[in-house]
Design an enzyme around this catalytic site. Structure first.
Site, PDB file in Angstrom:
ATOM      1  N   SER A 139       0.856  -1.180   0.000  1.00 27.79           N
ATOM      2  CA  SER A 139       0.000   0.000   0.000  1.00 27.79           C
ATOM      3  C   SER A 139       0.893   1.231   0.000  1.00 27.79           C
ATOM      4  CB  SER A 139      -0.895  -0.031   1.243  1.00 27.79           C
ATOM      5  OG  SER A 139      -1.658   1.157   1.326  1.00 27.79           O
ATOM      6  N   LYS A 165      -1.090  -0.873  -4.438  1.00 28.66           N
ATOM      7  CA  LYS A 165      -2.317  -0.120  -4.106  1.00 28.66           C
ATOM      8  C   LYS A 165      -1.876   1.300  -3.802  1.00 28.66           C
ATOM      9  CE  LYS A 165      -4.913   0.002   0.225  1.00 28.66           C
ATOM     10  NZ  LYS A 165      -5.729  -0.824   1.135  1.00 28.66           N
ATOM     11  N   LYS A 167      -2.954   5.085  -2.481  1.00 28.70           N
ATOM     12  CA  LYS A 167      -3.938   5.895  -1.763  1.00 28.70           C
ATOM     13  C   LYS A 167      -4.268   7.115  -2.616  1.00 28.70           C
ATOM     14  CE  LYS A 167      -4.194   3.662   2.159  1.00 28.70           C
ATOM     15  NZ  LYS A 167      -5.467   3.198   2.709  1.00 28.70           N
ATOM     16  N   ASP A 193      -7.190   3.261  -3.292  1.00 28.80           N
ATOM     17  CA  ASP A 193      -7.971   3.276  -2.045  1.00 28.80           C
ATOM     18  C   ASP A 193      -8.202   4.730  -1.632  1.00 28.80           C
ATOM     19  OD1 ASP A 193      -9.143   2.897   0.399  1.00 28.80           O
ATOM     20  OD2 ASP A 193      -7.438   1.872   1.328  1.00 28.80           O
ATOM     21  N   GLU A 218     -11.208   1.012  -3.880  1.00 26.26           N
ATOM     22  CA  GLU A 218     -11.558   0.648  -2.510  1.00 26.26           C
ATOM     23  C   GLU A 218     -12.186   1.850  -1.787  1.00 26.26           C
ATOM     24  OE1 GLU A 218      -8.091  -0.996  -0.592  1.00 26.26           O
ATOM     25  OE2 GLU A 218      -8.949  -0.812   1.409  1.00 26.26           O
ATOM     26  N   ASP A 243     -14.176  -1.537   2.225  1.00 28.45           N
ATOM     27  CA  ASP A 243     -13.286  -1.774   3.360  1.00 28.45           C
ATOM     28  C   ASP A 243     -14.024  -1.293   4.616  1.00 28.45           C
ATOM     29  OD1 ASP A 243     -11.357  -1.638   5.340  1.00 28.45           O
ATOM     30  OD2 ASP A 243      -9.939  -0.395   4.251  1.00 28.45           O
ATOM     31  N   LYS A 267     -10.539  -7.397   7.034  1.00 32.27           N
ATOM     32  CA  LYS A 267      -9.620  -7.026   8.112  1.00 32.27           C
ATOM     33  C   LYS A 267     -10.227  -7.541   9.414  1.00 32.27           C
ATOM     34  CE  LYS A 267      -7.989  -2.642   6.138  1.00 32.27           C
ATOM     35  NZ  LYS A 267      -8.177  -1.173   6.173  1.00 32.27           N
ATOM     36  N   GLY A 295      -4.720  -4.532   5.387  1.00 33.53           N
ATOM     37  CA  GLY A 295      -3.648  -4.330   6.368  1.00 33.53           C
ATOM     38  C   GLY A 295      -3.931  -3.081   7.178  1.00 33.53           C
TER      39      GLY A 295
HETATM   40  O1  SMG Z   1      -0.725  -2.544   6.446  1.00 37.24           O
HETATM   41  O2  SMG Z   1      -0.061  -2.329   4.404  1.00 37.24           O
HETATM   42  C1  SMG Z   1      -0.704  -1.945   5.364  1.00 37.24           C
HETATM   43  C2  SMG Z   1      -1.555  -0.714   5.225  1.00 37.24           C
HETATM   44  C3  SMG Z   1      -2.646  -0.927   4.255  1.00 37.24           C
HETATM   45  O3  SMG Z   1      -3.544   0.989   3.253  1.00 37.24           O
HETATM   46  C4  SMG Z   1      -3.609   0.238   4.182  1.00 37.24           C
HETATM   47  N1  SMG Z   1      -4.522   0.336   5.156  1.00 37.24           N
HETATM   48  O4  SMG Z   1      -7.693   1.684   4.358  1.00 37.24           O
HETATM   49  O5  SMG Z   1      -6.790  -0.110   3.762  1.00 37.24           O
HETATM   50  C5  SMG Z   1      -6.749   0.938   4.380  1.00 37.24           C
HETATM   51  C6  SMG Z   1      -5.548   1.347   5.193  1.00 37.24           C
HETATM   52  C7  SMG Z   1      -5.927   1.635   6.610  1.00 37.24           C
HETATM   53  C8  SMG Z   1      -4.820   2.075   7.461  1.00 37.24           C
HETATM   54  S1  SMG Z   1      -4.248   3.627   6.992  1.00 37.24           S
HETATM   55  C9  SMG Z   1      -3.055   4.092   8.092  1.00 37.24           C
HETATM   56 MG    MG Z   2      -8.741   0.683   2.784  1.00 36.78          MG
END
Ligand code: SMG
Ligand code: MG
Length: 374
Positions: A139, A165, A167, A193, A218, A243, A267, A295
């Site tokens: 991510s 992925k 953001k 995402d 996402e 999510d 999750k 994650g």
């Molecule tokens: O653990 O690789 C990881 C982070 C994956 O992007 C990630 N998580 O919305 O999916 C999501 C985010 C939530 C945590 S953001 C700090």
């Molecule tokens: Mg997410």
């Protein structure tokens, strides 16, 4: 098993680089670990858990201090009262406490780990995992510029990650996605995402993402907007993936039936624990809906447990289970290693990794001990 004591260790672990999402920028991993001691037929056994709640209530309503508080006042006391505690009944014993799935999940993890140790079993075998390795996705946070986004993603592709992925948020969406496809082509798994940063009136704008062959988008809309996601899904070609909105197996069933999600991010922390997460895996499989493992920037403990869940057959897309070095210079357990785009599913007893006491001492900012009858 009979629960004897619970200690919550709050830790702060520096991140290798800041991680920016549509809602915050993190420079440390702040969370708490659960150390639970049980009396068992084999003597005293300790199980460990990890809360995925963040320091502030921006991803969900939960946050670290609230998790510690609800565990101390309400959740741990309910479990102290149980004579024969099992992993499968934790959710039942905690059912009258509304919400706080991440706090419940952390406590359930500790019970699961103790039970696995009691039975000399790995988490993978307990769950019925079917593979020895799982594909590892990464991510990528929001970067300051399009050039920086391309550079960072190029580095992860060179490392061998199985999918990327990115953001996104309003103003940092179409341009970085277009630049990444232009730089590296269409031949790799790429998804985005938004962490609930848009509303349905942005539909025409979001549709512009359709031309980049993304695996999925996402959670573009709010946590409560399941119906609106179904509307948006009709307007876009890119597969919709929820999510934040999937807070339970019931929410997953609603989202599937409404057409709000054609892929699900699972999750355990968000849904109250690994037992509920497995239910969602099974429900999705029965509907022909693919799932992947999300994650929450977990330490090696949570990462190891996640890899075991992701070894179930319905997890057909690479998850956010990267190597420890994606986020940490130093993990608090053995390192989880990404190689050839995958990570090993731990096979040791329990979650197959252990908390390093010296590192716990170093990263810990606070400890709260909870005993029966306090
Ligand atoms: O653990 O690789 C990881 C982070 C994956 O992007 C990630 N998580 O919305 O999916 C999501 C985010 C939530 C945590 S953001 C700090
Ligand atoms: Mg997410």
């Amino acid at each position: 098993m009979k629960l004897k004591s619970v200690t919550l260790h709050q830790v702060s672990i520096p991140l290798v680089t800041p991680f920016e999402t549509s809602f915050m920028r993190e420079t440390e991993k702040d969370c708490y670990l659960v150390e639970a001691v049980f009396d068992t037929p084999k003597g005293e056994i300790t199980g460990w858990g990890e809360s995925v709640a963040m320091i502030s209530p921006l991803y969900s309503s939960e946050y670290v201090a609230a998790g510690i508080d609800v565990t101390r006042r309400w959740l741990a006391p309910l479990l102290f009262d149980v004579e024969d505690l099992t992993a499968e009944t934790v959710g039942w014993h905690l059912r009258h406490v509304i919400g706080h799935p991440m706090a419940k999940s952390a406590l359930e993890m500790a019970v699961i780990e103790a039970q696995l140790k009691l039975n000399d079993q790995s988490f993978k075998d307990y769950l019925g995992g079917v593979v020895d390795t799982v594909p590892s996705g990464v991510s990528v946070g929001i970067q300051d510029s399009v050039e920086e986004t391309v550079k960072v993603i190029g580095d992860y592709l060179d490392e061998g990650y199985a999918r990327i992925k990115l953001k996104i948020k309003p103003g940092k969406d179409i341009a970085p996605v277009a630049a990444v496809r232009k730089a590296f082509g269409d031949d790799f798994g790429f998804q985005v995402d938004a962490n609930a940063a848009y509303t349905l009136v942005d539909a025409a704008h979001l549709r512009r993402l359709d031309e980049y062959g993304l695996l999925l988008i996402e959670q573009p809309l709010g946590e409560a907007d399941i119906r609106q996601h179904a509307e948006l899904a009709k307007l876009m070609d890119t597969p919709m993936c929820l999510d934040e909105s999937i807070v339970s197996a019931e929410a997953a069933a609603d989202a599937i039936m409404l057409g709000a999600t054609s892929v699900i991010n699972i999750k355990p922390g968000r849904v109250g624990g690994f037992i509920e997460a497995k239910k969602i895996h099974d429900l999705a499989a029965a509907h022909g809906v693919a799932v992947w493992h999300g994650g929450m920037v977990e330490t090696g403990l949570g990462r190891a447990a996640n890899a075991a869940l992701a070894s179930l057959p319905g997890f057909t897309l690479p998850g956010d289970i990267s190597g420890s070095n994606r986020f940490f210079h130093e993990d608090i357990t053995e390192e989880i290693v990404m190689y050839d785009g995958k990570v090993d599913v731990p096979t040791g007893v329990g979650f197959g990794v252990s908390i390093d006491p010296a590192k716990l001492e170093r990263f810990r900012t606070e400890s709260v001990e909870i005993l029966p009858g306090q």
